[in-house]
Design a protein around this motif. Structure first.
Motif, short mmCIF file in Angstrom:
data_model
loop_
_atom_site.label_atom_id
_atom_site.label_comp_id
_atom_site.label_asym_id
_atom_site.label_seq_id
_atom_site.Cartn_x
_atom_site.Cartn_y
_atom_site.Cartn_z
N PHE A 225 1.00 -1.07 0.29
CA PHE A 225 0.04 -0.07 0.42
C PHE A 225 1.19 0.96 0.20
CE2 PHE A 225 -2.40 3.15 2.36
CZ PHE A 225 -3.80 3.29 1.62
N THR A 226 1.97 1.47 1.04
CA THR A 226 2.74 2.72 1.17
C THR A 226 3.37 2.99 0.16
OG1 THR A 226 4.00 1.20 2.84
CG2 THR A 226 2.35 2.91 3.65
N ASP A 227 3.78 1.92 -1.00
CA ASP A 227 5.23 1.95 -1.86
C ASP A 227 3.35 2.84 -3.42
OD1 ASP A 227 6.81 0.63 -1.11
OD2 ASP A 227 6.28 -1.05 -1.61
N LEU A 228 2.18 2.94 -2.72
CA LEU A 228 1.78 3.13 -4.46
C LEU A 228 0.78 4.44 -4.05
CD1 LEU A 228 -0.50 0.09 -4.79
CD2 LEU A 228 1.05 0.49 -6.24
N ILE A 229 1.43 5.05 -3.13
CA ILE A 229 1.11 6.20 -2.21
C ILE A 229 0.70 7.72 -3.03
CG2 ILE A 229 0.64 8.08 -0.38
CD1 ILE A 229 0.75 5.62 1.30
N ILE B 150 -11.36 3.59 -10.30
CA ILE B 150 -10.39 2.08 -11.29
C ILE B 150 -9.43 2.34 -11.29
CG2 ILE B 150 -10.60 0.41 -12.52
CD1 ILE B 150 -13.23 0.65 -12.66
N LYS B 151 -8.83 3.93 -11.57
CA LYS B 151 -7.49 3.69 -12.32
C LYS B 151 -6.83 4.96 -11.26
CE LYS B 151 -9.33 6.14 -17.04
NZ LYS B 151 -9.80 7.67 -16.95
N GLN C 99 -7.58 -1.26 -5.64
CA GLN C 99 -8.03 -2.54 -4.43
C GLN C 99 -7.93 -2.68 -2.99
OE1 GLN C 99 -4.20 -4.61 -6.45
NE2 GLN C 99 -2.88 -3.07 -5.01
N PHE C 100 -7.34 -1.62 -2.32
CA PHE C 100 -7.54 -1.91 -0.86
C PHE C 100 -8.76 -0.84 -0.94
CE2 PHE C 100 -2.72 -1.69 -2.11
CZ PHE C 100 -2.38 -2.87 -1.95
#
Length: 96
Positions: free
Chosen positions: A16-20, A65-66, A71-72
């Motif tokens: 999660f944090t990598d995607l922020i 969705i983009k 996903q979370f």
């Protein structure tokens, strides 16, 4: 254009944090395009509130969705009828 309020519950797990950072880039893009009016995050409750402009709920869904962290999310979308606040009013007149 209609206004919608999206309420999102999220869980911070896995990557999660990598995607922020890419998520924030996407949110900033939508803010700059005047699609998102407000973006609010509470880490205490792990909720996000987004007020945005779209033609319908399907368009809102396509925008959500983009996001790289989609996903979370568990969310609901509500069409707004009335929105008011200091940012939507004219400035107070201040006599000299």
């Amino acid at each position: 254009m209609k206004k919608y309020q999206v309420t999102i519950q999220f869980e911070m797990k896995d990557d999660f944090t990598d995607l922020i950072p890419p998520h924030r880039t996407y949110i900033n893009f939508l803010i700059n395009k005047d699609i998102i009016d407000q973006y609010i995050v509470s880490m205490e409750t792990q909720k996000i509130w987004i007020t945005l402009n779209a033609t319908d709920k399907t368009e809102v869904e396509k925008l959500l969705i983009k996001s790289p962290i989609y996903q979370f999310w568990q969310y609901e979308i509500d069409e707004l009828f009335v929105w008011d606040g200091q940012h939507y009013r004219l400035p107070a007149v201040q006599p000299n």
